[in-house]
Design a protein around this motif. Structure first.
Motif, PDB file in Angstrom:
ATOM      1  N   GLY A  78      55.478  69.210 -56.667  1.00  0.00           N
ATOM      2  CA  GLY A  78      56.592  70.133 -56.866  1.00  0.00           C
ATOM      3  C   GLY A  78      56.133  71.577 -56.926  1.00  0.00           C
ATOM      4  N   THR A  79      55.017  71.819 -57.591  1.00  0.00           N
ATOM      5  CA  THR A  79      54.478  73.177 -57.679  1.00  0.00           C
ATOM      6  C   THR A  79      54.013  73.667 -56.309  1.00  0.00           C
ATOM      7  OG1 THR A  79      53.790  72.782 -59.949  1.00  0.00           O
ATOM      8  CG2 THR A  79      52.743  74.611 -58.804  1.00  0.00           C
ATOM      9  N   LEU A  80      53.283  72.826 -55.588  1.00  0.00           N
ATOM     10  CA  LEU A  80      52.805  73.233 -54.260  1.00  0.00           C
ATOM     11  C   LEU A  80      53.952  73.418 -53.275  1.00  0.00           C
ATOM     12  CD1 LEU A  80      49.636  70.985 -53.930  1.00  0.00           C
ATOM     13  CD2 LEU A  80      49.735  73.454 -54.307  1.00  0.00           C
ATOM     14  N   ARG A  81      54.939  72.540 -53.346  1.00  0.00           N
ATOM     15  CA  ARG A  81      56.090  72.655 -52.447  1.00  0.00           C
ATOM     16  C   ARG A  81      56.833  73.960 -52.711  1.00  0.00           C
ATOM     17  NH1 ARG A  81      59.630  68.136 -53.636  1.00  0.00           N
ATOM     18  NH2 ARG A  81      58.056  66.884 -52.616  1.00  0.00           N
ATOM     19  N   GLY A  82      57.018  74.310 -53.988  1.00  0.00           N
ATOM     20  CA  GLY A  82      57.701  75.553 -54.321  1.00  0.00           C
ATOM     21  C   GLY A  82      56.930  76.788 -53.884  1.00  0.00           C
ATOM     22  N   ALA A  83      55.603  76.680 -53.862  1.00  0.00           N
ATOM     23  CA  ALA A  83      54.782  77.833 -53.474  1.00  0.00           C
ATOM     24  C   ALA A  83      54.651  77.989 -51.966  1.00  0.00           C
ATOM     25  CB  ALA A  83      53.388  77.704 -54.090  1.00  0.00           C
ATOM     26  N   THR A  84      54.813  76.910 -51.208  1.00  0.00           N
ATOM     27  CA  THR A  84      54.526  76.983 -49.775  1.00  0.00           C
ATOM     28  C   THR A  84      55.730  76.796 -48.862  1.00  0.00           C
ATOM     29  OG1 THR A  84      53.925  74.649 -49.776  1.00  0.00           O
ATOM     30  CG2 THR A  84      52.147  76.224 -50.043  1.00  0.00           C
ATOM     31  N   VAL A  85      56.736  76.068 -49.293  1.00  0.00           N
ATOM     32  CA  VAL A  85      57.867  75.775 -48.411  1.00  0.00           C
ATOM     33  C   VAL A  85      59.031  76.688 -48.770  1.00  0.00           C
ATOM     34  CG1 VAL A  85      59.485  73.997 -47.643  1.00  0.00           C
ATOM     35  CG2 VAL A  85      57.145  73.376 -48.211  1.00  0.00           C
ATOM     36  N   PRO A  86      59.545  77.441 -47.797  1.00  0.00           N
ATOM     37  CA  PRO A  86      60.694  78.302 -48.084  1.00  0.00           C
ATOM     38  C   PRO A  86      61.924  77.461 -48.444  1.00  0.00           C
ATOM     39  CG  PRO A  86      59.748  78.810 -45.922  1.00  0.00           C
ATOM     40  CD  PRO A  86      59.066  77.595 -46.434  1.00  0.00           C
ATOM     41  N   ASP A  87      62.766  78.006 -49.298  1.00  0.00           N
ATOM     42  CA  ASP A  87      63.945  77.272 -49.752  1.00  0.00           C
ATOM     43  C   ASP A  87      64.889  76.904 -48.615  1.00  0.00           C
ATOM     44  OD1 ASP A  87      63.144  77.303 -52.367  1.00  0.00           O
ATOM     45  OD2 ASP A  87      64.253  79.131 -52.865  1.00  0.00           O
ATOM     46  N   ARG A  88      64.986  77.751 -47.600  1.00  0.00           N
ATOM     47  CA  ARG A  88      65.946  77.490 -46.521  1.00  0.00           C
ATOM     48  C   ARG A  88      65.550  76.282 -45.674  1.00  0.00           C
ATOM     49  NH1 ARG A  88      63.072  81.978 -45.089  1.00  0.00           N
ATOM     50  NH2 ARG A  88      61.926  81.839 -43.148  1.00  0.00           N
ATOM     51  N   SER A  89      64.268  75.902 -45.666  1.00  0.00           N
ATOM     52  CA  SER A  89      63.848  74.752 -44.855  1.00  0.00           C
ATOM     53  C   SER A  89      63.358  73.585 -45.714  1.00  0.00           C
ATOM     54  CB  SER A  89      62.751  75.175 -43.885  1.00  0.00           C
ATOM     55  OG  SER A  89      61.648  75.686 -44.591  1.00  0.00           O
ATOM     56  N   LEU A  90      63.596  73.646 -47.019  1.00  0.00           N
ATOM     57  CA  LEU A  90      63.089  72.626 -47.922  1.00  0.00           C
ATOM     58  C   LEU A  90      63.643  71.241 -47.613  1.00  0.00           C
ATOM     59  CD1 LEU A  90      61.357  72.036 -50.410  1.00  0.00           C
ATOM     60  CD2 LEU A  90      63.375  72.486 -51.798  1.00  0.00           C
ATOM     61  N   SER A  91      64.934  71.127 -47.368  1.00  0.00           N
ATOM     62  CA  SER A  91      65.523  69.807 -47.135  1.00  0.00           C
ATOM     63  C   SER A  91      64.984  69.173 -45.857  1.00  0.00           C
ATOM     64  CB  SER A  91      67.051  69.898 -47.090  1.00  0.00           C
ATOM     65  OG  SER A  91      67.464  70.742 -46.034  1.00  0.00           O
ATOM     66  N   ALA A  92      64.774  69.973 -44.811  1.00  0.00           N
ATOM     67  CA  ALA A  92      64.233  69.426 -43.563  1.00  0.00           C
ATOM     68  C   ALA A  92      62.788  68.963 -43.741  1.00  0.00           C
ATOM     69  CB  ALA A  92      64.316  70.474 -42.454  1.00  0.00           C
ATOM     70  N   VAL A  93      61.991  69.734 -44.453  1.00  0.00           N
ATOM     71  CA  VAL A  93      60.590  69.371 -44.677  1.00  0.00           C
ATOM     72  C   VAL A  93      60.486  68.108 -45.514  1.00  0.00           C
ATOM     73  CG1 VAL A  93      58.449  70.132 -45.790  1.00  0.00           C
ATOM     74  CG2 VAL A  93      59.730  71.721 -44.369  1.00  0.00           C
ATOM     75  N   VAL A  94      61.288  68.025 -46.568  1.00  0.00           N
ATOM     76  CA  VAL A  94      61.271  66.836 -47.415  1.00  0.00           C
ATOM     77  C   VAL A  94      61.699  65.609 -46.615  1.00  0.00           C
ATOM     78  CG1 VAL A  94      62.384  65.749 -49.415  1.00  0.00           C
ATOM     79  CG2 VAL A  94      61.535  68.082 -49.572  1.00  0.00           C
ATOM     80  N   ALA A  95      62.716  65.748 -45.775  1.00  0.00           N
ATOM     81  CA  ALA A  95      63.164  64.623 -44.950  1.00  0.00           C
ATOM     82  C   ALA A  95      62.084  64.186 -43.965  1.00  0.00           C
ATOM     83  CB  ALA A  95      64.440  65.005 -44.202  1.00  0.00           C
ATOM     84  N   LEU A  96      61.358  65.142 -43.390  1.00  0.00           N
ATOM     85  CA  LEU A  96      60.285  64.797 -42.450  1.00  0.00           C
ATOM     86  C   LEU A  96      59.156  64.037 -43.129  1.00  0.00           C
ATOM     87  CD1 LEU A  96      60.041  68.012 -40.257  1.00  0.00           C
ATOM     88  CD2 LEU A  96      60.805  65.752 -39.543  1.00  0.00           C
ATOM     89  N   PHE A  97      58.855  64.372 -44.379  1.00  0.00           N
ATOM     90  CA  PHE A  97      57.791  63.678 -45.088  1.00  0.00           C
ATOM     91  C   PHE A  97      58.256  62.350 -45.678  1.00  0.00           C
ATOM     92  CE2 PHE A  97      55.755  67.766 -44.817  1.00  0.00           C
ATOM     93  CZ  PHE A  97      54.434  67.417 -44.620  1.00  0.00           C
TER      94      PHE A  97
END
Length: 170
Positions: A78-97
């Motif tokens: 959660g900490t790394l995701r918040g530091a590296t993934v922009p909020d606007r693309s968070l849902s797409a990145v999470v879905a891809l993983f």
């Protein structure tokens, strides 16, 4: 809690590198604990665990160690995701993983237990997947460190910014 400590470090700006290193160590510990659980759950003759009853305590300890690592995992990611993934693309990145992870879980569920080698085989495969994740984390940590060093060098080489003062009409 771990999440509060990571949030505090993130507020000071030095969280990413420390969390990356901690995550790599935590993944290595999780892989080792599942490998130990696989070894304890197997029927292979172990000189130091010669009777089935003597395997229970090490199996329990290795699974508890894995659970501790699983608890730390969610805080770290959660900490790394918040530091590296922009909020606007968070849902797409999470879905891809999530898609490959769900495919692995589905494959485990539909595969007969004797094909995987039963519980020890499944634990061994999970330990291998965690070892692979640890290797990828170490590699990505090196890439992130080099990127941070390049940004710091570029900022140091850039000319200082001048502050423009507004004139007030008198």
């Amino acid at each position: 809690t771990l999440f509060a400590a990571l949030s505090a470090r993130r507020a000071t700006g030095d969280a990413t590198a420390a969390v990356e290193r901690f995550t790599a160590g935590m993944l290595a510990a999780a892989a080792l604990s599942l490998a130990a659980a696989s070894l304890c759950a197997s029927d292979s003759p172990l000189p130091f665990l010669d009777t089935p009853g003597r395997r229970t305590a090490p199996l329990l300890l290795s699974l508890v160690a894995f659970e501790v690592c699983a608890g730390a995992y969610f805080s770290c990611i959660g900490t790394l995701r918040g530091a590296t993934v922009p909020d606007r693309s968070l849902s797409a990145v999470v879905a891809l993983f999530n898609a490959p992870a769900n495919a692995c879980v589905a494959a485990f569920l539909v595969t007969p237990p004797d094909v995987l080698g039963g519980t020890p085989g499944a634990l061994g495969i999970a330990a291998g997947a965690l070892a692979l994740a640890c290797g990828c984390t170490v590699r990505l940590t090196g890439i992130g460190r080099r990127e941070r060093e390049a940004v710091a060098a570029a900022e140091a080489a850039a000319p200082p910014r001048r502050r423009l003062l507004r004139r007030t009409s008198s």
